[in-house]
Design an enzyme around this catalytic site. Sequence first.
Site, PDB file in Angstrom:
ATOM      1  N   HIS A 233       0.805  -1.213   0.000  1.00  0.00           N
ATOM      2  CA  HIS A 233       0.000   0.000   0.000  1.00  0.00           C
ATOM      3  C   HIS A 233       0.847   1.276   0.000  1.00  0.00           C
ATOM      4  CE1 HIS A 233      -3.355   2.578  -0.106  1.00  0.00           C
ATOM      5  NE2 HIS A 233      -2.698   3.298   0.781  1.00  0.00           N
ATOM      6  N   TYR A 237       1.530   5.076  -2.613  1.00  0.00           N
ATOM      7  CA  TYR A 237       1.761   6.488  -2.268  1.00  0.00           C
ATOM      8  C   TYR A 237       3.163   6.939  -2.626  1.00  0.00           C
ATOM      9  CZ  TYR A 237      -2.749   6.353  -0.181  1.00  0.00           C
ATOM     10  OH  TYR A 237      -4.091   6.216  -0.010  1.00  0.00           O
ATOM     11  N   HIS A 384      -9.444   0.368 -11.314  1.00  0.00           N
ATOM     12  CA  HIS A 384      -9.081   1.355 -10.285  1.00  0.00           C
ATOM     13  C   HIS A 384      -7.620   1.778 -10.414  1.00  0.00           C
ATOM     14  CE1 HIS A 384      -8.157   3.075  -6.346  1.00  0.00           C
ATOM     15  NE2 HIS A 384      -7.348   2.067  -6.089  1.00  0.00           N
ATOM     16  N   PHE A 385      -6.733   0.793 -10.562  1.00  0.00           N
ATOM     17  CA  PHE A 385      -5.342   1.242 -10.544  1.00  0.00           C
ATOM     18  C   PHE A 385      -4.861   1.758 -11.899  1.00  0.00           C
ATOM     19  CE2 PHE A 385      -4.397  -3.490 -10.544  1.00  0.00           C
ATOM     20  CZ  PHE A 385      -3.690  -3.560 -11.726  1.00  0.00           C
ATOM     21  N   HIS A 386      -5.644   1.494 -12.946  1.00  0.00           N
ATOM     22  CA  HIS A 386      -5.285   2.179 -14.194  1.00  0.00           C
ATOM     23  C   HIS A 386      -5.722   3.639 -14.176  1.00  0.00           C
ATOM     24  CE1 HIS A 386      -4.071  -1.769 -15.632  1.00  0.00           C
ATOM     25  NE2 HIS A 386      -3.362  -1.107 -16.525  1.00  0.00           N
ATOM     26  N   ARG A 449      -9.975 -10.683 -12.411  1.00  0.00           N
ATOM     27  CA  ARG A 449      -8.703 -10.086 -12.801  1.00  0.00           C
ATOM     28  C   ARG A 449      -7.641 -11.173 -12.784  1.00  0.00           C
ATOM     29  NH1 ARG A 449      -5.817  -7.029  -7.645  1.00  0.00           N
ATOM     30  NH2 ARG A 449      -4.195  -6.785  -9.194  1.00  0.00           N
ATOM     31  N   ARG A 450      -6.435 -10.837 -13.172  1.00  0.00           N
ATOM     32  CA  ARG A 450      -5.282 -11.751 -13.174  1.00  0.00           C
ATOM     33  C   ARG A 450      -5.606 -13.065 -13.890  1.00  0.00           C
ATOM     34  NH1 ARG A 450      -5.297 -11.024  -7.180  1.00  0.00           N
ATOM     35  NH2 ARG A 450      -3.749  -9.466  -6.610  1.00  0.00           N
TER      36      ARG A 450
HETATM   37 FE1  HAS Z   1      -5.863   1.891  -4.464  1.00  0.00          FE
HETATM   38  C1  HAS Z   1      -6.042  -1.548  -4.847  1.00  0.00           C
HETATM   39  C2  HAS Z   1      -7.958   1.721  -1.770  1.00  0.00           C
HETATM   40  C3  HAS Z   1      -5.505   5.284  -3.965  1.00  0.00           C
HETATM   41  C4  HAS Z   1      -3.203   1.927  -6.631  1.00  0.00           C
HETATM   42  N1  HAS Z   1      -4.843   0.472  -5.550  1.00  0.00           N
HETATM   43  C5  HAS Z   1      -5.085  -0.884  -5.577  1.00  0.00           C
HETATM   44  C6  HAS Z   1      -4.136  -1.526  -6.451  1.00  0.00           C
HETATM   45  C7  HAS Z   1      -3.302  -0.536  -6.918  1.00  0.00           C
HETATM   46  C8  HAS Z   1      -3.765   0.709  -6.357  1.00  0.00           C
HETATM   47  C9  HAS Z   1      -2.120  -0.732  -7.835  1.00  0.00           C
HETATM   48  O1  HAS Z   1      -9.036  -0.452   0.100  1.00  0.00           O
HETATM   49  C10 HAS Z   1      -4.110  -3.010  -6.789  1.00  0.00           C
HETATM   50  C11 HAS Z   1      -3.128  -3.804  -6.008  1.00  0.00           C
HETATM   51  C12 HAS Z   1      -3.160  -5.250  -6.434  1.00  0.00           C
HETATM   52  O2  HAS Z   1      -2.476  -5.599  -7.401  1.00  0.00           O
HETATM   53  O3  HAS Z   1      -3.919  -6.021  -5.844  1.00  0.00           O
HETATM   54  N2  HAS Z   1      -6.643   3.257  -3.156  1.00  0.00           N
HETATM   55  C13 HAS Z   1      -7.490   2.986  -2.132  1.00  0.00           C
HETATM   56  C14 HAS Z   1      -7.819   4.208  -1.438  1.00  0.00           C
HETATM   57  C15 HAS Z   1      -7.140   5.230  -2.063  1.00  0.00           C
HETATM   58  C16 HAS Z   1      -6.383   4.614  -3.132  1.00  0.00           C
HETATM   59  C17 HAS Z   1      -8.729   4.356  -0.249  1.00  0.00           C
HETATM   60  N3  HAS Z   1      -4.630   3.336  -5.176  1.00  0.00           N
HETATM   61  C18 HAS Z   1      -4.645   4.670  -4.840  1.00  0.00           C
HETATM   62  C19 HAS Z   1      -3.579   5.352  -5.525  1.00  0.00           C
HETATM   63  C20 HAS Z   1      -2.914   4.401  -6.274  1.00  0.00           C
HETATM   64  C21 HAS Z   1      -3.595   3.144  -6.048  1.00  0.00           C
HETATM   65  C22 HAS Z   1      -3.274   6.810  -5.390  1.00  0.00           C
HETATM   66  C23 HAS Z   1      -1.759   4.522  -7.172  1.00  0.00           C
HETATM   67  C24 HAS Z   1      -1.094   5.586  -7.434  1.00  0.00           C
HETATM   68  N4  HAS Z   1      -6.851   0.394  -3.536  1.00  0.00           N
HETATM   69  C25 HAS Z   1      -7.613   0.530  -2.423  1.00  0.00           C
HETATM   70  C26 HAS Z   1      -8.056  -0.803  -1.967  1.00  0.00           C
HETATM   71  C27 HAS Z   1      -7.501  -1.734  -2.830  1.00  0.00           C
HETATM   72  C28 HAS Z   1      -6.748  -0.950  -3.803  1.00  0.00           C
HETATM   73  C29 HAS Z   1      -8.897  -1.126  -0.809  1.00  0.00           C
HETATM   74  C30 HAS Z   1      -7.644  -3.260  -2.765  1.00  0.00           C
HETATM   75  C31 HAS Z   1      -8.732  -3.739  -3.607  1.00  0.00           C
HETATM   76  C32 HAS Z   1      -8.800  -5.249  -3.610  1.00  0.00           C
HETATM   77  O4  HAS Z   1      -9.794  -5.779  -3.113  1.00  0.00           O
HETATM   78  O5  HAS Z   1      -7.873  -5.913  -4.088  1.00  0.00           O
HETATM   79  C33 HAS Z   1      -7.149   6.692  -1.646  1.00  0.00           C
HETATM   80  O6  HAS Z   1      -5.826   7.132  -1.439  1.00  0.00           O
HETATM   81  C34 HAS Z   1      -7.817   7.596  -2.617  1.00  0.00           C
HETATM   82  C35 HAS Z   1      -7.967   9.010  -2.076  1.00  0.00           C
HETATM   83  C36 HAS Z   1      -8.169  10.004  -3.184  1.00  0.00           C
HETATM   84  C37 HAS Z   1      -9.151  10.880  -3.289  1.00  0.00           C
HETATM   85  C38 HAS Z   1      -9.233  11.767  -4.503  1.00  0.00           C
HETATM   86  C39 HAS Z   1      -8.831  13.215  -4.253  1.00  0.00           C
HETATM   87  C40 HAS Z   1      -8.830  13.955  -5.550  1.00  0.00           C
HETATM   88  C41 HAS Z   1      -7.846  14.764  -5.993  1.00  0.00           C
HETATM   89  C42 HAS Z   1      -7.962  15.381  -7.352  1.00  0.00           C
HETATM   90  C43 HAS Z   1      -8.511  16.777  -7.321  1.00  0.00           C
HETATM   91  C44 HAS Z   1      -8.743  17.256  -8.693  1.00  0.00           C
HETATM   92  C45 HAS Z   1      -8.635  18.524  -9.087  1.00  0.00           C
HETATM   93  C46 HAS Z   1      -8.912  18.813 -10.484  1.00  0.00           C
HETATM   94  C47 HAS Z   1      -8.246  19.622  -8.183  1.00  0.00           C
HETATM   95  C48 HAS Z   1     -10.209  11.008  -2.255  1.00  0.00           C
HETATM   96  C49 HAS Z   1      -6.645  15.076  -5.162  1.00  0.00           C
HETATM   97  C50 HAS Z   1      -9.844  19.965 -10.671  1.00  0.00           C
HETATM   98  C51 HAS Z   1     -11.056  19.463 -11.300  1.00  0.00           C
HETATM   99  C52 HAS Z   1     -12.032  20.273 -11.782  1.00  0.00           C
HETATM  100  C53 HAS Z   1     -13.267  19.616 -12.292  1.00  0.00           C
HETATM  101  C54 HAS Z   1     -11.943  21.730 -11.811  1.00  0.00           C
HETATM  102 CU    CU Z   2      -3.900   0.074  -0.808  1.00  0.00          CU
END
Ligand code: HAS
Ligand code: CU
Length: 558
Positions: A233, A237, A384-386, A449-450
């Site tokens: 995890h 980050y 999700h991760f793409h 997947r996988r």
């Molecule tokens: Fe994830 C699985 C939960 C973030 C990558 N994640 C994965 C896997 C990868 C990955 C590679 O809880 C698969 C691993 C594998 O091979 O099995 N992930 C989260 C959560 C977050 C999260 C809670 N993940 C990421 C990020 C990754 C990433 C970042 C890569 C860089 N993820 C999971 C969970 C799994 C998971 C479970 C396991 C699933 C399973 O069952 O296998 C949080 O960090 C997300 C928080 C983000 C936000 C978004 C904030 C938005 C922002 C943009 C603002 C936009 C602006 C644009 C300002 C709340 C900062 C302006 C727009 C206008 C319209 C003006």
């Molecule tokens: Cu994670």
Amino acid sequence: MALRNVVLPNEDPRQLLAIPKQEAKLYMSFMYVAFISLFIGGLMGLLQVLVRSGSFTLPFGIGYYQILTVHGVILALVLTTFFIIGFQFTLMSKTVGMSVKQRKVSWLAFWIMTIGTLVTAVTILLGKASVLYTFYAPLKAHPAFYIGLALVIVGTWVAAFVNWRQLYLWKKGHPGEKSPLLAFMVTINMIMWFIASLGVAAAVLVQFIPWSLGYAETINVLVSRTLFWYFGHPLVYFWLLPAYMAWYAIIPKIIGGKLFSDSLARLSFVLFLFFSIPVGFHHQLTEPGIDPTWKFIQVVLTFMVIIPSLMTAFSLFATFEITGRRKGYGGLFGWFKHLPWKDVRFFAPFVGMLAFIPGGAGGIINASHQVNTLVHNTIWVTGHFHLTVATTVILTFFGITYWLIPHLTGRKLTKSVNRLGIFQTIVWGVGMLIMSGAMHIQGLLGGPRRSAYSDYGGTEQAVSWGAYQMAQAIGGTILFVGIILMVYIFIKLTFFSPKGVEEFPVAEEEENAEPTPKWMENWKLWIAITIALILFAYTIPFVDIIQNSPPGSVPFDW
Ligand code: HAS
Ligand code: CU
């Protein structure tokens, strides 16, 4: 044309100073490996979506899981790590400087990482390590696979020590001053990475290498997965934080604005340090053998790590709006309309930010204990991760590439490359929208997947996936075009663009900003809290796992 490379009156001339040639060579070496990886890994991705569409079989006896492993390892581990370490070195060099001795040690880091990468890559290509990038036991790879990975990690540790020493020496020379924001951020990312990678290093050294060499007959599967996700995890980050460095401290400069709040940016990074690691169980929610209470506690901690991302989103909106209004664009959305849409250095990361809205929301869904049962092990997770790593992070890295590479090679980002970059970003966005969207939907319909293509005996459920698998093949092909374009752009910026000076944009703070409190740099306290949280979240369940594990598992060989 919104590109501005002219020196404005109050502009810090250091940003136009070229990085010394010998240093630039070091940083570019990391970039070469990153972009070669992009090409190889991307090609594998193309093959995968074609296989999964059911209309293509791999030639020459190449296995699906072999290319899937190349894809995951080369893109998720090699491309990211080399880009990040190289980029972070440039940030340190610009803000706190690099000595000749540090440069030599950094070369050592580069070569250890590169040799490790080659050893791992060759082992996978020979078909001796089709274990995917998570190398879950009891899948067993050739020992060289694990040894190569261990070398890559050791190389990154050397880089981490150099970074910490860079900041330490700067602070000694600047008593009482707060460290430059970007150097602070790099230091946090490397502390997090170091603490996290101890977990995977332990699994590889204590469990996998002896087991694959035949010294141990069995392996404790649950321990190995737990150690992997303790690392896995924070790994995501480790990818995200360099993108956030650019969002907080570089994008404001590119759009002609200032850093919204130095303290807020630092605080969000400190929160990432605290909450990135004690959350690995959210990848193991369906895993038997872990007490549900501890799963629940780690889910709560996962929800804590969402906060610094929400702070980042808030801060970016504020930067965009304040900058626009200061330029005189009134109305509710005037500031938005006048963002520099034609500057790829802004546009590419912006599309990345946009993707993080559904990407982050998907993460929150995954992390919700009950809903996870619906999506776990389905291709929803791949979707999700793409969105997160393969759009948010990578488009930000591409956005950095447009100014960093010319800055390092003493060339200019020309109007035509800028235009091509905008096109590349659109290609990427469209390709990913189609591919990742289809993955999310197919995942909800139960698509695994996988796994390679199967029609599962023509069952109704498998038939319902057909159209989405086809859509993934279309999206994936568009993405491969995006990769060719990006590799072309990289080559152009490295070797063929006209000579000149490209700015290294670093945003200044608002003049009337509150001073950053001194306690923000209480490194000992931050590390102590981080370790305390890890011990809290992992000690009891880990003891429990070891005491109550079933007998070790024998290997599953292909
Ligand atoms: Fe994830 C699985 C939960 C973030 C990558 N994640 C994965 C896997 C990868 C990955 C590679 O809880 C698969 C691993 C594998 O091979 O099995 N992930 C989260 C959560 C977050 C999260 C809670 N993940 C990421 C990020 C990754 C990433 C970042 C890569 C860089 N993820 C999971 C969970 C799994 C998971 C479970 C396991 C699933 C399973 O069952 O296998 C949080 O960090 C997300 C928080 C983000 C936000 C978004 C904030 C938005 C922002 C943009 C603002 C936009 C602006 C644009 C300002 C709340 C900062 C302006 C727009 C206008 C319209 C003006
Ligand atoms: Cu994670």
